[in-house]
Design a protein around this motif. Sequence first.
Motif, PDB file in Angstrom:
ATOM      1  N   CYS A   1       0.872  -1.169   0.000  1.00  0.00           N
ATOM      2  CA  CYS A   1       0.000   0.000   0.000  1.00  0.00           C
ATOM      3  C   CYS A   1       0.907   1.216   0.000  1.00  0.00           C
TER       4      CYS A   1
ATOM      5  N   ARG B   1       3.693  -2.095  -7.376  1.00  0.00           N
ATOM      6  CA  ARG B   1       3.085  -0.859  -6.907  1.00  0.00           C
ATOM      7  C   ARG B   1       3.743  -0.420  -5.608  1.00  0.00           C
TER       8      ARG B   1
ATOM      9  N   LYS C   1       0.378   9.310   0.269  1.00  0.00           N
ATOM     10  CA  LYS C   1      -0.835   8.588   0.667  1.00  0.00           C
ATOM     11  C   LYS C   1      -1.963   9.541   1.030  1.00  0.00           C
ATOM     12  N   PRO C   2      -3.083   9.424   0.327  1.00  0.00           N
ATOM     13  CA  PRO C   2      -4.238  10.259   0.681  1.00  0.00           C
ATOM     14  C   PRO C   2      -4.895   9.676   1.932  1.00  0.00           C
TER      15      PRO C   2
ATOM     16  N   GLU D   1       0.885   6.180  -7.225  1.00  0.00           N
ATOM     17  CA  GLU D   1      -0.258   7.093  -7.334  1.00  0.00           C
ATOM     18  C   GLU D   1       0.232   8.535  -7.425  1.00  0.00           C
TER      19      GLU D   1
ATOM     20  N   TRP E   1      -0.976   5.702 -11.312  1.00  0.00           N
ATOM     21  CA  TRP E   1      -2.411   5.546 -11.155  1.00  0.00           C
ATOM     22  C   TRP E   1      -2.991   6.779 -10.482  1.00  0.00           C
TER      23      TRP E   1
ATOM     24  N   GLY F   1      -5.811   8.078  -7.992  1.00  0.00           N
ATOM     25  CA  GLY F   1      -6.572   7.485  -6.887  1.00  0.00           C
ATOM     26  C   GLY F   1      -8.034   7.896  -6.903  1.00  0.00           C
ATOM     27  N   ALA F   2      -8.822   7.125  -6.166  1.00  0.00           N
ATOM     28  CA  ALA F   2     -10.276   7.326  -6.131  1.00  0.00           C
ATOM     29  C   ALA F   2     -10.651   8.718  -5.622  1.00  0.00           C
ATOM     30  N   ARG F   3      -9.837   9.246  -4.698  1.00  0.00           N
ATOM     31  CA  ARG F   3     -10.160  10.565  -4.144  1.00  0.00           C
ATOM     32  C   ARG F   3      -9.805  11.688  -5.110  1.00  0.00           C
TER      33      ARG F   3
ATOM     34  N   LYS G   1      -8.485   4.908 -11.339  1.00  0.00           N
ATOM     35  CA  LYS G   1      -9.400   4.251 -10.400  1.00  0.00           C
ATOM     36  C   LYS G   1     -10.792   4.848 -10.527  1.00  0.00           C
TER      37      LYS G   1
ATOM     38  N   ARG H   1     -12.180  -0.281  -7.817  1.00  0.00           N
ATOM     39  CA  ARG H   1     -11.806  -0.451  -6.406  1.00  0.00           C
ATOM     40  C   ARG H   1     -13.012  -0.332  -5.485  1.00  0.00           C
TER      41      ARG H   1
ATOM     42  N   ASP I   1      -9.144  -3.964  -8.145  1.00  0.00           N
ATOM     43  CA  ASP I   1      -8.338  -3.763  -6.936  1.00  0.00           C
ATOM     44  C   ASP I   1      -9.068  -4.472  -5.798  1.00  0.00           C
TER      45      ASP I   1
ATOM     46  N   HIS J   1      -8.729  -2.939  -1.979  1.00  0.00           N
ATOM     47  CA  HIS J   1      -9.546  -1.823  -1.495  1.00  0.00           C
ATOM     48  C   HIS J   1     -11.034  -2.132  -1.562  1.00  0.00           C
TER      49      HIS J   1
ATOM     50  N   GLU K   1      -2.594  -5.529  -2.808  1.00  0.00           N
ATOM     51  CA  GLU K   1      -1.583  -4.959  -1.905  1.00  0.00           C
ATOM     52  C   GLU K   1      -0.825  -6.081  -1.188  1.00  0.00           C
TER      53      GLU K   1
HETATM   54  C1  PEP Z   1      -4.189   2.905  -2.931  1.00  0.00           C
HETATM   55  O1  PEP Z   1      -4.266   2.184  -3.934  1.00  0.00           O
HETATM   56  O2  PEP Z   1      -3.268   2.870  -2.133  1.00  0.00           O
HETATM   57  C2  PEP Z   1      -5.299   3.833  -2.632  1.00  0.00           C
HETATM   58  C3  PEP Z   1      -5.153   4.889  -1.840  1.00  0.00           C
HETATM   59  O3  PEP Z   1      -6.430   3.471  -3.208  1.00  0.00           O
HETATM   60  P1  PEP Z   1      -7.812   4.241  -3.501  1.00  0.00           P
HETATM   61  O4  PEP Z   1      -7.461   5.475  -4.272  1.00  0.00           O
HETATM   62  O5  PEP Z   1      -8.529   3.220  -4.304  1.00  0.00           O
HETATM   63  O6  PEP Z   1      -8.440   4.498  -2.171  1.00  0.00           O
END
Ligand code: PEP
Length: 338
Positions: A11, A36, A41-42, A74, A93, A95-97, A122, A152, A185, A188, A214
């Motif tokens: 992760c 990966r 990290k969000p 990411e 990549w 991310g979802a956020r 994502k 995801r 994914d 997640h 992960e």
């Molecule tokens: C990730 O892949 O580490 C992650 C933060 O995923 P997501 O954007 O899908 O929450």
Amino acid sequence: MKTPIVIAGPCSVESEAQLLATASALAQNPQVSLLRGGIWKPRTRPDAFEGRGEEGLQWLLQAKRTTGLPTATEVATPAHVELALKYEVDALWIGARTVVNPFSVQQLADALKGTDITVFIKNPVSPDLNLWRGAFERFQKAGLTHLVGIHRGFSYYKESPYRNFPMWEIAIELKRILDVPVITDISHICGSRELLHDTAQKSVDLAFDGLMVECHHDPDHALTDANQQITPKALNDLLESLTPRAKQTSTADPVLAALRSEIDDIDDELLQLLARRMNVASQIGEYKKEKGLTVVQMDRWKQILADHLATGETLGLSAELINKVFEAIHQASIRRQL
Ligand code: PEP
Ligand code: MN
């Protein structure tokens, strides 16, 4: 990129030792296509571990050189893009956020103009197909041609065993509309190790194009997402345990051809019936207008739905199906009457 694509790795990139131990074990598995590692990290709340930043990118490059595995991370801002490219990251990549925000996605697309790096996109946190699709379109317009979706799962207001509810139909629809590969994914989506196998099998059964998983050499002590990470050895076992399915069924298969032809006939009948029903709805609409009656008559609609649910039950049709189908028909019918 050849399919199935398997993206595996921690992760978060935590330390040089953690990354190298994990990456060298993953490199033993020829099915792993990309390493990966989260560098930025969000996090939902501040003061949690937010990633190692540039120092982590040095380790990622070192892991790539030592193991030969191409890397992915990411990116959420143009500054991330610049650094990732500087450290020779092979795929990015979103991310979802980040995908929820068209401003951010556009900035990333602009930052990547002129490169043709592989970008994995994502799904956004919310179940919004158009938002996901729009992100692809922004990168396509910037001239990027190697785009892959990552499903995801989605935030869901009801209780569920998943961390993010899969809603597979949205990912299937994206594949259909854009004709892009989409991988799953499972980490997640599941949020815990127990659900990983069944979710991965479902992804295979639904003809998705690979997995993101992960992996950490010591998952219990991972700084982020410890509950869902697995060891490289567990990844090997997981991949081994999946039952493959042929994606393209042969048209020469006579049993399947006959069943498909029956389905086509039934669909045709359904379409004719729907057209007839809509015609009657138009007539009712005219009549209600003449008589000054409201279009929606709630008691009548409640009664119809209750009757259909009861009939559906005797026919072995789920309440969910009946509700969905008749709500869609009812809404279309109201629009016609208006
Ligand atoms: C990730 O892949 O580490 C992650 C933060 O995923 P997501 O954007 O899908 O929450
Ligand atoms: Mn994670």
